[in-house]
Write a protein that holds these residues in place. Structure first.
Motif, PDB file in Angstrom:
ATOM      1  N   HIS A  53       0.798  -1.221   0.000  1.00  0.00           N
ATOM      2  CA  HIS A  53       0.000   0.000   0.000  1.00  0.00           C
ATOM      3  C   HIS A  53       0.831   1.272   0.000  1.00  0.00           C
ATOM      4  N   GLU A  55       0.573   3.342   8.305  1.00  0.00           N
ATOM      5  CA  GLU A  55       0.627   3.784   9.691  1.00  0.00           C
ATOM      6  C   GLU A  55      -0.258   2.829  10.484  1.00  0.00           C
ATOM      7  N   VAL A  69      -3.407   1.469   8.150  1.00  0.00           N
ATOM      8  CA  VAL A  69      -3.936   2.320   7.086  1.00  0.00           C
ATOM      9  C   VAL A  69      -2.789   2.620   6.137  1.00  0.00           C
ATOM     10  N   GLU A  74      -0.852   4.195   2.704  1.00  0.00           N
ATOM     11  CA  GLU A  74      -0.745   5.525   2.086  1.00  0.00           C
ATOM     12  C   GLU A  74      -1.770   5.703   0.968  1.00  0.00           C
ATOM     13  N   ASP A  75      -2.216   4.593   0.377  1.00  0.00           N
ATOM     14  CA  ASP A  75      -3.212   4.658  -0.688  1.00  0.00           C
ATOM     15  C   ASP A  75      -4.644   4.645  -0.154  1.00  0.00           C
ATOM     16  N   GLY A  76      -4.807   4.651   1.164  1.00  0.00           N
ATOM     17  CA  GLY A  76      -6.136   4.651   1.769  1.00  0.00           C
ATOM     18  C   GLY A  76      -6.660   3.260   2.087  1.00  0.00           C
ATOM     19  N   TRP A 108      -6.971  -0.275   3.980  1.00  0.00           N
ATOM     20  CA  TRP A 108      -6.839  -0.531   5.401  1.00  0.00           C
ATOM     21  C   TRP A 108      -7.053  -2.009   5.700  1.00  0.00           C
ATOM     22  N   GLU A 135      -6.700  13.143  11.480  1.00  0.00           N
ATOM     23  CA  GLU A 135      -6.060  12.962  10.185  1.00  0.00           C
ATOM     24  C   GLU A 135      -5.816  11.498   9.853  1.00  0.00           C
ATOM     25  N   PHE A 136      -5.511  10.697  10.866  1.00  0.00           N
ATOM     26  CA  PHE A 136      -5.253   9.276  10.641  1.00  0.00           C
ATOM     27  C   PHE A 136      -6.510   8.577  10.105  1.00  0.00           C
ATOM     28  N   ALA A 154      -8.999   9.942   8.636  1.00  0.00           N
ATOM     29  CA  ALA A 154      -9.380  10.538   7.357  1.00  0.00           C
ATOM     30  C   ALA A 154      -8.628   9.915   6.179  1.00  0.00           C
ATOM     31  N   LYS A 155      -7.540   9.210   6.443  1.00  0.00           N
ATOM     32  CA  LYS A 155      -6.771   8.575   5.373  1.00  0.00           C
ATOM     33  C   LYS A 155      -7.447   7.321   4.821  1.00  0.00           C
ATOM     34  N   ARG A 202      -9.855   4.989   2.944  1.00  0.00           N
ATOM     35  CA  ARG A 202     -10.716   5.078   1.767  1.00  0.00           C
ATOM     36  C   ARG A 202     -11.589   3.833   1.734  1.00  0.00           C
TER      37      ARG A 202
END
Length: 103
Positions: A26, A30, A46, A48-50, A52, A81-82, A84-85, A87
């Protein structure tokens, strides 16, 4: 006692390997560790591309060590913010709608 500690280290290594595989797939990731009570702990990942996913560890300490070993940024809570990542796709929306209408 030594056998139990060795098993825990193997679990830590196995979880860290799974975490690293997720991160690689991904574009990075995080994590957040959530206590599940007697069941252990949940590691929420999660990408980087959203994308999870999650893993369950037998103890909170095992989960924390696995995240540390993987080198990912660990968040205290799944908010802001975490969160919100993340998708979500059609599958998640369909499942959430089904839960709301009793399905």
């Amino acid at each position: 006692m030594g056998d139990t500690q060795q098993v825990d280290e193997r679990r830590v290594a196995r979880l860290a390997k799974q975490i690293n595989a997720f991160a690689k797939a991904h574009g990075g990731a995080e994590a957040q560790v959530a206590y599940l009570g007697q069941r252990g702990a949940r590691i929420v990942l999660v990408g980087e591309d959203g994308g999870w996913g999650d893993l369950v560890a037998p103890t909170y300490e095992t989960a924390q060590k696995a995240v540390e070993k993987s080198g990912l940024t660990a968040h205290e809570a799944f908010d802001g913010e975490f969160a919100a990542k993340v998708r979500t796709g059609p599958y998640e929306w369909k499942r959430m709608a089904g839960i709301q209408i009793g399905g």
